[in-house]
Design a protein around this motif. Sequence first.
Motif, PDB file in Angstrom:
ATOM      1  N   LEU A 111       0.836  -1.201   0.000  1.00 19.23           N
ATOM      2  CA  LEU A 111       0.000   0.000   0.000  1.00 19.23           C
ATOM      3  C   LEU A 111       0.873   1.254   0.000  1.00 19.23           C
ATOM      4  O   LEU A 111       0.623   2.188  -0.759  1.00 19.23           O
ATOM      5  N   VAL A 112       1.899   1.265   0.826  1.00 15.42           N
ATOM      6  CA  VAL A 112       2.812   2.413   0.892  1.00 15.42           C
ATOM      7  C   VAL A 112       3.482   2.629  -0.476  1.00 15.42           C
ATOM      8  O   VAL A 112       3.548   3.760  -0.967  1.00 15.42           O
ATOM      9  N   ALA A 113       3.959   1.550  -1.086  1.00 11.45           N
ATOM     10  CA  ALA A 113       4.596   1.665  -2.403  1.00 11.45           C
ATOM     11  C   ALA A 113       3.615   2.226  -3.433  1.00 11.45           C
ATOM     12  O   ALA A 113       3.975   3.080  -4.256  1.00 11.45           O
ATOM     13  N   PHE A 114       2.376   1.762  -3.392  1.00 17.78           N
ATOM     14  CA  PHE A 114       1.346   2.269  -4.295  1.00 17.78           C
ATOM     15  C   PHE A 114       1.138   3.765  -4.084  1.00 17.78           C
ATOM     16  O   PHE A 114       1.078   4.538  -5.053  1.00 17.78           O
ATOM     17  N   LEU A 115       1.016   4.192  -2.833  1.00 13.95           N
ATOM     18  CA  LEU A 115       0.784   5.613  -2.549  1.00 13.95           C
ATOM     19  C   LEU A 115       1.943   6.461  -3.059  1.00 13.95           C
ATOM     20  O   LEU A 115       1.732   7.532  -3.621  1.00 13.95           O
ATOM     21  N   GLU A 116       3.146   5.970  -2.861  1.00 14.78           N
ATOM     22  CA  GLU A 116       4.310   6.726  -3.320  1.00 14.78           C
ATOM     23  C   GLU A 116       4.351   6.814  -4.845  1.00 14.78           C
ATOM     24  O   GLU A 116       4.599   7.888  -5.397  1.00 14.78           O
ATOM     25  N   GLN A 117       4.071   5.711  -5.516  1.00 15.81           N
ATOM     26  CA  GLN A 117       4.126   5.693  -6.979  1.00 15.81           C
ATOM     27  C   GLN A 117       2.938   6.399  -7.618  1.00 15.81           C
ATOM     28  O   GLN A 117       3.101   7.244  -8.490  1.00 15.81           O
ATOM     29  N   ASP A 118       1.745   6.046  -7.182  1.00 17.48           N
ATOM     30  CA  ASP A 118       0.540   6.545  -7.845  1.00 17.48           C
ATOM     31  C   ASP A 118       0.269   8.014  -7.546  1.00 17.48           C
ATOM     32  O   ASP A 118      -0.232   8.734  -8.392  1.00 17.48           O
ATOM     33  N   PHE A 119       0.606   8.449  -6.348  1.00 12.41           N
ATOM     34  CA  PHE A 119       0.326   9.828  -5.950  1.00 12.41           C
ATOM     35  C   PHE A 119       1.588  10.689  -5.898  1.00 12.41           C
ATOM     36  O   PHE A 119       1.522  11.861  -5.547  1.00 12.41           O
ATOM     37  N   GLY A 120       2.747  10.107  -6.218  1.00 12.31           N
ATOM     38  CA  GLY A 120       3.984  10.864  -6.232  1.00 12.31           C
ATOM     39  C   GLY A 120       4.406  11.374  -4.868  1.00 12.31           C
ATOM     40  O   GLY A 120       4.984  12.447  -4.755  1.00 12.31           O
ATOM     41  N   LEU A 121       4.115  10.591  -3.829  1.00 16.45           N
ATOM     42  CA  LEU A 121       4.432  11.001  -2.462  1.00 16.45           C
ATOM     43  C   LEU A 121       5.702  10.332  -1.977  1.00 16.45           C
ATOM     44  O   LEU A 121       6.095   9.284  -2.486  1.00 16.45           O
ATOM     45  N   LYS A 122       6.315  10.913  -0.978  1.00 12.39           N
ATOM     46  CA  LYS A 122       7.424  10.282  -0.263  1.00 12.39           C
ATOM     47  C   LYS A 122       6.981  10.161   1.183  1.00 12.39           C
ATOM     48  O   LYS A 122       6.782  11.155   1.869  1.00 12.39           O
ATOM     49  N   LEU A 123       6.778   8.930   1.639  1.00  8.69           N
ATOM     50  CA  LEU A 123       6.354   8.706   3.019  1.00  8.69           C
ATOM     51  C   LEU A 123       7.577   8.495   3.893  1.00  8.69           C
ATOM     52  O   LEU A 123       8.467   7.718   3.556  1.00  8.69           O
ATOM     53  N   GLU A 124       7.605   9.191   5.000  1.00 11.36           N
ATOM     54  CA  GLU A 124       8.684   9.074   5.970  1.00 11.36           C
ATOM     55  C   GLU A 124       8.355   7.928   6.928  1.00 11.36           C
ATOM     56  O   GLU A 124       7.178   7.613   7.155  1.00 11.36           O
ATOM     57  N   ASP A 125       9.384   7.327   7.514  1.00 13.00           N
ATOM     58  CA  ASP A 125       9.174   6.227   8.464  1.00 13.00           C
ATOM     59  C   ASP A 125       8.227   6.632   9.586  1.00 13.00           C
ATOM     60  O   ASP A 125       7.374   5.851   9.996  1.00 13.00           O
ATOM     61  N   ARG A 126       8.359   7.855  10.065  1.00 15.92           N
ATOM     62  CA  ARG A 126       7.523   8.324  11.190  1.00 15.92           C
ATOM     63  C   ARG A 126       6.042   8.448  10.806  1.00 15.92           C
ATOM     64  O   ARG A 126       5.173   8.522  11.660  1.00 15.92           O
ATOM     65  N   GLU A 127       5.752   8.447   9.504  1.00 14.21           N
ATOM     66  CA  GLU A 127       4.370   8.551   9.032  1.00 14.21           C
ATOM     67  C   GLU A 127       3.696   7.192   8.874  1.00 14.21           C
ATOM     68  O   GLU A 127       2.483   7.122   8.667  1.00 14.21           O
ATOM     69  N   LEU A 128       4.468   6.121   8.981  1.00 12.07           N
ATOM     70  CA  LEU A 128       3.930   4.767   8.776  1.00 12.07           C
ATOM     71  C   LEU A 128       3.303   4.257  10.065  1.00 12.07           C
ATOM     72  O   LEU A 128       3.782   3.319  10.695  1.00 12.07           O
ATOM     73  N   VAL A 129       2.210   4.889  10.450  1.00 15.61           N
ATOM     74  CA  VAL A 129       1.518   4.574  11.694  1.00 15.61           C
ATOM     75  C   VAL A 129       0.037   4.336  11.398  1.00 15.61           C
ATOM     76  O   VAL A 129      -0.494   4.826  10.395  1.00 15.61           O
ATOM     77  N   PRO A 130      -0.641   3.582  12.265  1.00 13.17           N
ATOM     78  CA  PRO A 130      -2.055   3.298  12.040  1.00 13.17           C
ATOM     79  C   PRO A 130      -2.921   4.550  11.880  1.00 13.17           C
ATOM     80  O   PRO A 130      -3.899   4.525  11.120  1.00 13.17           O
ATOM     81  N   GLU A 131      -2.563   5.622  12.551  1.00 16.98           N
ATOM     82  CA  GLU A 131      -3.351   6.854  12.446  1.00 16.98           C
ATOM     83  C   GLU A 131      -3.416   7.360  11.000  1.00 16.98           C
ATOM     84  O   GLU A 131      -4.369   8.048  10.625  1.00 16.98           O
ATOM     85  N   ASN A 132      -2.430   6.999  10.194  1.00 15.42           N
ATOM     86  CA  ASN A 132      -2.396   7.428   8.793  1.00 15.42           C
ATOM     87  C   ASN A 132      -2.837   6.353   7.813  1.00 15.42           C
ATOM     88  O   ASN A 132      -3.304   6.671   6.723  1.00 15.42           O
ATOM     89  N   LEU A 133      -2.701   5.074   8.182  1.00 16.80           N
ATOM     90  CA  LEU A 133      -2.794   4.021   7.166  1.00 16.80           C
ATOM     91  C   LEU A 133      -3.723   2.855   7.492  1.00 16.80           C
ATOM     92  O   LEU A 133      -3.750   1.883   6.755  1.00 16.80           O
ATOM     93  N   ASP A 134      -4.483   2.907   8.583  1.00 17.68           N
ATOM     94  CA  ASP A 134      -5.223   1.708   8.979  1.00 17.68           C
ATOM     95  C   ASP A 134      -6.707   1.698   8.622  1.00 17.68           C
ATOM     96  O   ASP A 134      -7.482   0.945   9.188  1.00 17.68           O
ATOM     97  N   SER A 135      -7.124   2.508   7.690  1.00 11.41           N
ATOM     98  CA  SER A 135      -8.472   2.416   7.129  1.00 11.41           C
ATOM     99  C   SER A 135      -8.492   3.244   5.856  1.00 11.41           C
ATOM    100  O   SER A 135      -7.614   4.087   5.631  1.00 11.41           O
ATOM    101  N   LEU A 136      -9.467   3.004   5.034  1.00 13.13           N
ATOM    102  CA  LEU A 136      -9.568   3.754   3.794  1.00 13.13           C
ATOM    103  C   LEU A 136      -9.699   5.243   4.081  1.00 13.13           C
ATOM    104  O   LEU A 136      -9.003   6.065   3.470  1.00 13.13           O
ATOM    105  N   SER A 137     -10.550   5.617   5.011  1.00 10.78           N
ATOM    106  CA  SER A 137     -10.743   7.040   5.288  1.00 10.78           C
ATOM    107  C   SER A 137      -9.466   7.679   5.836  1.00 10.78           C
ATOM    108  O   SER A 137      -9.149   8.817   5.498  1.00 10.78           O
ATOM    109  N   ARG A 138      -8.702   6.942   6.648  1.00 11.65           N
ATOM    110  CA  ARG A 138      -7.444   7.486   7.173  1.00 11.65           C
ATOM    111  C   ARG A 138      -6.406   7.650   6.069  1.00 11.65           C
ATOM    112  O   ARG A 138      -5.682   8.647   6.031  1.00 11.65           O
ATOM    113  N   VAL A 139      -6.337   6.686   5.164  1.00  9.31           N
ATOM    114  CA  VAL A 139      -5.377   6.776   4.063  1.00  9.31           C
ATOM    115  C   VAL A 139      -5.730   7.950   3.149  1.00  9.31           C
ATOM    116  O   VAL A 139      -4.857   8.730   2.767  1.00  9.31           O
TER     117      VAL A 139
END
Length: 84
Positions: free
Chosen positions: A40-68
């Motif tokens: 999912l992280v790889a998809f977000l980085e590729q498809d949306f042109g984002l760079k996710l930092e390690d500190r951002e890889l938390v459930p608050e950001n990635l654990d549901s569709l609405s959060r993502v």
Amino acid sequence: MSTRERIRSFIVDTFFVDEFGDDDSFLRKGLIDSTGMMELVAFLEQDFGLKLEDRELVPENLDSLSRVVAFVERKQQARLPQAG
């Protein structure tokens, strides 16, 4: 296609699930495991042109569709030049 639709489509196509609500926890519902989360992280980085930092890889950001979706929209907004 909206951000929400793009992400939902990726989840459905990649993890073969289509019965989940926007606020369902991916991990608690068993929809996406830890390896899948990295996909999912790889998809977000590729498809949306984002760079996710390690500190951002938390459930608050990635654990549901609405959060993502909210996370992606915040990241995209932060990239825009600030007026003023």
